[in-house]
Scaffold this motif. Structure first.
Motif, PDB file in Angstrom:
ATOM      1  N   TYR A   1       0.824  -1.209   0.000  1.00 16.80           N
ATOM      2  CA  TYR A   1       0.000   0.000   0.000  1.00 16.80           C
ATOM      3  C   TYR A   1       0.859   1.261   0.000  1.00 16.80           C
ATOM      4  CZ  TYR A   1      -3.733  -3.234   1.366  1.00 16.80           C
ATOM      5  OH  TYR A   1      -4.618  -4.270   1.410  1.00 16.80           O
TER       6      TYR A   1
ATOM      7  N   LYS B   1      -1.058   4.306   0.793  1.00 13.56           N
ATOM      8  CA  LYS B   1      -1.854   5.240   1.588  1.00 13.56           C
ATOM      9  C   LYS B   1      -2.835   4.476   2.476  1.00 13.56           C
ATOM     10  CE  LYS B   1      -3.661   8.792  -0.569  1.00 13.56           C
ATOM     11  NZ  LYS B   1      -4.578   9.586  -1.418  1.00 13.56           N
TER      12      LYS B   1
ATOM     13  N   VAL C   1      -6.478   5.258   4.618  1.00 14.94           N
ATOM     14  CA  VAL C   1      -7.602   6.182   4.771  1.00 14.94           C
ATOM     15  C   VAL C   1      -8.476   5.694   5.915  1.00 14.94           C
ATOM     16  CG1 VAL C   1      -9.708   7.081   3.696  1.00 14.94           C
ATOM     17  CG2 VAL C   1      -7.616   6.871   2.344  1.00 14.94           C
TER      18      VAL C   1
ATOM     19  N   GLU D   1      -4.637   9.734   5.248  1.00 16.28           N
ATOM     20  CA  GLU D   1      -5.719  10.703   5.103  1.00 16.28           C
ATOM     21  C   GLU D   1      -6.816  10.349   6.097  1.00 16.28           C
ATOM     22  OE1 GLU D   1      -7.248  11.011   1.169  1.00 16.28           O
ATOM     23  OE2 GLU D   1      -5.415  11.891   0.347  1.00 16.28           O
TER      24      GLU D   1
ATOM     25  N   MET E   1     -17.006   7.440   0.294  1.00 16.23           N
ATOM     26  CA  MET E   1     -15.545   7.472   0.331  1.00 16.23           C
ATOM     27  C   MET E   1     -14.970   6.057   0.261  1.00 16.23           C
ATOM     28  SD  MET E   1     -14.456  10.542   0.344  1.00 16.23           S
ATOM     29  CE  MET E   1     -15.148  12.187   0.557  1.00 16.23           C
TER      30      MET E   1
ATOM     31  N   GLN F   1     -15.258   4.849  -3.201  1.00 11.37           N
ATOM     32  CA  GLN F   1     -14.278   5.484  -4.074  1.00 11.37           C
ATOM     33  C   GLN F   1     -12.891   4.874  -3.903  1.00 11.37           C
ATOM     34  OE1 GLN F   1     -13.828   9.738  -3.423  1.00 11.37           O
ATOM     35  NE2 GLN F   1     -11.666   9.640  -4.029  1.00 11.37           N
ATOM     36  N   TYR F   2     -12.455   4.736  -2.645  1.00  7.83           N
ATOM     37  CA  TYR F   2     -11.092   4.266  -2.392  1.00  7.83           C
ATOM     38  C   TYR F   2     -10.946   2.754  -2.580  1.00  7.83           C
ATOM     39  CZ  TYR F   2      -9.377   8.751  -0.666  1.00  7.83           C
ATOM     40  OH  TYR F   2      -8.966  10.056  -0.566  1.00  7.83           O
ATOM     41  N   SER F   3     -12.041   2.022  -2.467  1.00  6.68           N
ATOM     42  CA  SER F   3     -11.955   0.566  -2.627  1.00  6.68           C
ATOM     43  C   SER F   3     -11.541   0.174  -4.037  1.00  6.68           C
ATOM     44  CB  SER F   3     -13.293  -0.089  -2.272  1.00  6.68           C
ATOM     45  OG  SER F   3     -14.312   0.351  -3.150  1.00  6.68           O
TER      46      SER F   3
ATOM     47  N   SER G   1      -9.065   1.544  -5.512  1.00 10.69           N
ATOM     48  CA  SER G   1      -7.610   1.771  -5.588  1.00 10.69           C
ATOM     49  C   SER G   1      -6.888   0.660  -4.841  1.00 10.69           C
ATOM     50  CB  SER G   1      -7.255   3.132  -4.978  1.00 10.69           C
ATOM     51  OG  SER G   1      -7.967   4.179  -5.621  1.00 10.69           O
TER      52      SER G   1
ATOM     53  N   VAL H   1      -4.542   1.530  -1.745  1.00 16.27           N
ATOM     54  CA  VAL H   1      -5.095   2.276  -0.605  1.00 16.27           C
ATOM     55  C   VAL H   1      -5.701   1.291   0.392  1.00 16.27           C
ATOM     56  CG1 VAL H   1      -6.814   3.960   0.163  1.00 16.27           C
ATOM     57  CG2 VAL H   1      -5.567   4.335  -1.978  1.00 16.27           C
TER      58      VAL H   1
ATOM     59  N   ILE I   1      -8.076   0.856   3.513  1.00 12.97           N
ATOM     60  CA  ILE I   1      -9.174   1.521   4.204  1.00 12.97           C
ATOM     61  C   ILE I   1      -9.388   0.864   5.561  1.00 12.97           C
ATOM     62  CG2 ILE I   1     -11.620   2.118   4.128  1.00 12.97           C
ATOM     63  CD1 ILE I   1     -11.430   1.794   1.054  1.00 12.97           C
TER      64      ILE I   1
END
Length: 322
Positions: A69, A71, A73, A98, A137, A140-142, A144, A147, A149
């Motif tokens: 990874y 990032k 979130v 983030e 959110m 959206q990030y899932s 990527s 990323v 979560i």
């Protein structure tokens, strides 16, 4: 902050090496009864208490796959213990972090304090949102793959491994004390999202009902939300063979995070017993224990100290203002 940060840096090396496990269970005399306290607060630092338990599996995964990874979130309040624990984990593995939170006050922005200040110094990027867009959110990030979560409060299935370790440590102690001294045991655990209580009971109930340990009951004390909502939150984690843990109530309704004189009194009482409680979750938990004292008569009573001491300084300032 610098000296505390240095202590935390030394602690992270211990955390990754797990040299502090199992955490101790120590006696506290309350009137004529001995209460045993599971001292997860000694994990200390930013990986405080049950936050480390819930992040344990994720930490092991990142150790094995450090380049998976880029990032992390997550979501929640701006003084959250979960937030600063994840911030430390992101720093340890050189990941961006983030964090989505409700709007920050201008005063806090100008004069950062508490866990918010710590998270900033650990490199957290705060993104304020007036409305709760958590689901969008996550969606959206899932998409990527680089990323990671982590849900609010660490409420996810990955928390099970670390919390199960906590349950096994408690079960060993129960087997040691029962049945020579007690016929059954009661464990009390505070709850925010209910994740720790859920997985703790999942493991303990299995051990109890299969007679691998003496009869054991777990009560949880809902600190952040009404008990009925906590039950709904725990139910979302899945059904349990022996039902969800029961909630222990206080006579008075308390608003989450608000300073109350009786909470400060409990905090000071335990300081005199050489135990520092966290000021958010522990006081209401102990208030519930005291008000339901007869429930624990002639039973081995274990209260889980879930840590969260990094926010005590900022909370004590609120008591001074109040």
């Amino acid at each position: 902050f610098c000296s505390f940060a240095n202590r935390c840096c030394r602690l992270q090396r211990r955390v990754h090496g797990q040299s502090f496990l199992p955490t101790p269970i120590t006696p506290v005399q309350v009137g004529s009864k001995t209460v045993w306290v599971k001292r997860d607060d000694v994990i200390g630092g930013y990986y405080t208490g049950n936050k480390f338990r819930k992040l344990y599996s994720t930490i092991q995964m990142l150790k094995k796959n450090p380049d998976r990874y880029k990032k992390i979130v997550s979501f929640g309040g701006n003084q959250s213990n979960h937030m600063v624990a994840v911030a430390q984990m992101a720093r340890d593995f050189n990941l961006e972090f983030e964090y989505y939170s409700p709007p920050l006050s201008e005063h806090l922005k100008k004069s950062p304090k508490g866990n918010y200040e710590a998270a900033l110094k650990l490199g957290t990027t705060f993104i304020e949102q007036r409305d709760d867009h958590t689901n969008s959110m996550i969606s959206q990030y899932s998409k990527s793959p680089d990323v990671l979560i982590i849900p609010r409060g660490g409420s996810f299935i990955d928390a099970e491994e670390g919390v199960s370790m906590l349950a096994d440590e408690i079960s060993e102690f129960i087997s040691l004390k029962c049945p020579s001294e007690f016929s059954e045991a009661v464990v009390v655990c505070p709850a925010g999202t209910g994740t720790t209580a859920y997985y703790l009971w999942k493991r303990l109930s299995h051990l109890s009902f299969t007679q691998q340990i003496p009869p054991t009951t777990l009560y949880t004390v809902s600190v952040a939300v009404p008990s009925e909502i906590l039950q709904e939150d725990m139910a979302r984690l899945g059904s349990l063979e022996h039902g969800l843990p029961a909630c222990l109530e206080t006579k008075k309704k308390y608003r989450f995070g608000k300073p109350y004189p009786e909470f400060l009194s409990i905090f000071k009482t335990f300081l005199r017993k050489n135990t520092e409680l966290d000021l958010i979750y522990a006081p209401k938990t102990w208030k519930a224990v005291f008000e339901n004292w007869k429930e624990f008569d002639k039973k081995l009573l274990i209260v889980v100290h879930t840590g969260g001491l990094t926010g005590n300084n900022s909370q004590l300032e609120r008591y001074k203002v109040k």
